[in-house]
Design a protein around this motif. Structure first.
Motif, short mmCIF file in Angstrom:
data_model
loop_
_atom_site.label_atom_id
_atom_site.label_comp_id
_atom_site.label_asym_id
_atom_site.label_seq_id
_atom_site.Cartn_x
_atom_site.Cartn_y
_atom_site.Cartn_z
N UNK B 240 0.85 -1.19 0.00
CA UNK B 240 0.00 0.00 0.00
C UNK B 240 0.89 1.23 0.00
N UNK B 241 0.73 2.01 -1.02
CA UNK B 241 1.50 3.26 -1.13
C UNK B 241 0.50 4.39 -1.18
N UNK B 242 0.51 5.17 -0.15
CA UNK B 242 -0.50 6.21 -0.05
C UNK B 242 -1.86 5.57 0.09
N UNK B 243 -2.76 5.91 -0.79
CA UNK B 243 -4.08 5.31 -0.76
C UNK B 243 -4.24 4.21 -1.82
N UNK B 244 -3.13 3.85 -2.45
CA UNK B 244 -3.19 2.88 -3.54
C UNK B 244 -2.67 1.53 -3.09
N UNK B 254 18.77 -6.08 -12.57
CA UNK B 254 19.09 -4.71 -12.96
C UNK B 254 18.18 -3.77 -12.18
N UNK B 255 18.20 -2.53 -12.53
CA UNK B 255 17.42 -1.55 -11.78
C UNK B 255 16.04 -1.35 -12.38
N UNK B 256 15.51 -2.36 -13.05
CA UNK B 256 14.19 -2.22 -13.66
C UNK B 256 13.10 -2.56 -12.65
N UNK B 257 12.20 -1.61 -12.47
CA UNK B 257 11.11 -1.81 -11.54
C UNK B 257 9.79 -1.67 -12.30
N UNK B 258 8.79 -2.40 -11.83
CA UNK B 258 7.45 -2.30 -12.41
C UNK B 258 6.44 -2.20 -11.29
N UNK B 259 5.47 -1.35 -11.49
CA UNK B 259 4.42 -1.19 -10.48
C UNK B 259 3.11 -0.93 -11.19
N UNK B 260 2.06 -1.62 -10.78
CA UNK B 260 0.75 -1.41 -11.36
C UNK B 260 -0.26 -1.24 -10.24
N UNK B 261 -1.18 -0.32 -10.44
CA UNK B 261 -2.25 -0.13 -9.46
C UNK B 261 -3.48 0.40 -10.17
N UNK B 278 12.40 5.22 -5.20
CA UNK B 278 11.94 6.17 -6.21
C UNK B 278 10.54 5.80 -6.70
N UNK B 279 10.29 4.50 -6.86
CA UNK B 279 8.96 4.07 -7.28
C UNK B 279 7.92 4.46 -6.23
N UNK B 280 8.24 4.20 -4.99
CA UNK B 280 7.29 4.53 -3.93
C UNK B 280 7.00 6.02 -3.90
N UNK B 281 8.04 6.80 -4.01
CA UNK B 281 7.84 8.24 -3.94
C UNK B 281 7.03 8.73 -5.13
N UNK B 282 7.28 8.18 -6.28
CA UNK B 282 6.53 8.55 -7.49
C UNK B 282 5.05 8.28 -7.29
N UNK B 283 4.72 7.09 -6.79
CA UNK B 283 3.32 6.71 -6.64
C UNK B 283 2.64 7.54 -5.56
N UNK B 284 3.38 7.81 -4.49
CA UNK B 284 2.78 8.62 -3.41
C UNK B 284 2.35 9.98 -3.93
N UNK B 285 3.08 10.54 -4.86
CA UNK B 285 2.76 11.86 -5.40
C UNK B 285 1.67 11.81 -6.47
N UNK B 286 1.21 10.61 -6.80
CA UNK B 286 0.15 10.52 -7.79
C UNK B 286 -1.23 10.53 -7.13
N UNK B 287 -1.31 11.03 -5.91
CA UNK B 287 -2.61 11.12 -5.25
C UNK B 287 -3.17 12.51 -5.40
#
Lengths: 141, 287
Positions: B240-244, B254-261, B278-287
């Motif tokens: 759970x990242x933020x409300x997602x 490698x440094x490849x990350x994937x996230x879907x919500x 960085x992924x977590x921070x990106x998603x948190x700001x998408x609220x």
């Protein structure tokens, strides 16, 4: 004694093969080309089905990405089988892009259930990967 | 001196009668007799007619035989072939001709849209894997009432040259990222609109690093939508990242990350060369 040794070695060899097979099956198979792909189906009315194809590639851009071909299937409830009613049709591509989308309209018959089968294609560094895909189904009112 | 009618009859009968063997000796004797006469008494017309009768019409049998023998001796030598090779060669040649004719007919039928020929040859084409042109046409000419017809659906595509052109929010869903990892800049973007879909695709880069945000908004509640994700993944993580509620994939190689919500009718997909933080921070700001 020799026969016993040969039998033991043969069994050891078989076990090794089985272990490798298990390792292979547990390893997640995935694509280095596609990130995601899919089809959305909707009913705009008039016994039509709208089909939106979309896909995106992983890790940057692809020299070619899109759908190579697609066809529409109808469900025959009497025999519980899907059969093709339209296609195969040419799809479409984007070049030097990270994603591609396009939409088509299909004229169906009232009361019938339809779905789409297609082949997504992605080319990177001269190598092409294809993925077969079957959509969910919609039933026309 | 005129020839007598009797003499003329003799000459004509000898010339025209095919059943009587030509006695050329008699005619020669008659000719010599006429030529031995004094010059003033020679009947030129008789001489000419005898000569016409005696004129050779072709080679005699001996000459013909000699001629044929010469021709035969000078004919190009033909290598004798065994019976089965000759038969096989003829069969192969016939098969090749038939195949070429069929293929060319099939292709011509497609090119010129010979509907009847296409229908007749379609089973043959399918047997040999020949794709006829009409089988891969995108859209046959059709009216709205033509059953099973496929046509282009109303849609639009907008390309974004700068991040400022990207909408901040679309129908309540955040589109433009509120935060980017350090050094990343907008590279390209697009928006595809159709009856039931609004698809945004935004690319960001930092030198050789790459980041993509894909947002698929379903605008029709009755639409059927499914997607497949093809990614190298080890262990998918639900977090759970933020409300997602996010399904997170990390590739340790490698440094490849994937996230879907998913947020209501919007499907967000983030892919890129980022760290987990960085992924977590990106998603948190998408609220």
């Amino acid at each position: 004694m020799k026969r016993a040794m040969a039998l033991i070695l043969a069994m050891v060899l078989l076990l090794c093969v089985g272990a490798v097979a298990c390792a292979e099956s547990n390893e997640t198979r995935a694509s280095n080309y596609f990130a995601t792909y899919g089809v959305a189906l909707s009913k705009p009315g008039g016994n039509k089905i709208n089909m939106t194809f979309s896909c995106s590639c992983a890790y940057g851009t692809a020299s070619q990405i899109g759908v190579s071909n697609y066809y529409v299937q109808c469900y025959d409830a009497d025999v519980a089988r899907w059969y093709t009613v339209s296609g195969p049709h040419n799809g479409s591509y984007s070049y030097n892009a990270s994603s591609h989308s396009f939409a088509k309209t299909f004229q169906g018959a009232a009361g019938e259930k339809y779905r789409v089968k297609c082949t997504f294609l992605c080319t990177k560094n001269g190598t092409t990967e294809t993925k077969s895909y079957t959509s969910g189904s919609v039933t026309l009112p | 001196m005129m020839i007598s009618n009797d003499e003329r009859k003799i000459i004509d009968s000898l010339a025209n009668d095919k059943t009587v063997e030509m006695k050329s000796d008699d005619l020669v004797e008659m000719l010599n007799a006429e030529l031995n006469k004094p010059e003033s008494e020679i009947d030129g017309q008789l001489v000419q007619e005898i000569l016409d009768v005696l004129e050779p019409t072709g080679p005699d049998p001996a000459q013909m035989q000699a001629g044929w023998k010469h021709v035969k001796e000078n004919l190009p030598k033909r290598r004798e072939r065994s019976g089965w090779r000759t038969g096989f060669a003829r069969f192969a040649a016939a098969t090749a001709v038939v195949a070429i004719v069929l293929v060319s007919t099939i292709e011509d039928a497609g090119a010129f849209r010979w509907t009847l020929i296409q229908k007749i040859l379609k089973p043959v084409a399918e047997t040999f894997g020949i794709i006829m042109n009409d089988q891969t046409d995108t859209t046959p000419e059709s009216t709205e009432t033509t059953l099973y017809a496929v046509s282009d659906a109303p849609s639009s595509l907008i390309a974004y040259a700068a991040l400022d052109e990207v909408p901040d929010i679309h129908e309540g869903y955040i589109i433009r990222p509120r935060w980017l990892p350090e050094g990343f800049a907008f590279a390209s973007g697009s928006r595809f609109s159709s009856y039931e879909s609004e698809i945004y695709s935004l690319d960001f880069t930092q030198d050789e690093r790459w980041l993509n945000l894909n947002i698929h908004i379903i605008t029709q509640d009755s639409a059927v939508y499914s997607r497949k994700f093809e990614r190298n993944l080890e262990i998918p993580i639900e977090m759970t990242i933020g409300q997602h509620s996010v399904t997170f994939y990390s590739n340790a190689d490698d440094q490849h990350q994937s996230a879907v919500w998913v947020h209501e009718n919007a499907h967000y997909m983030l892919y890129g060369e980022l760290t987990v933080e960085e992924v977590k921070q990106f998603i948190e700001h998408m609220e």
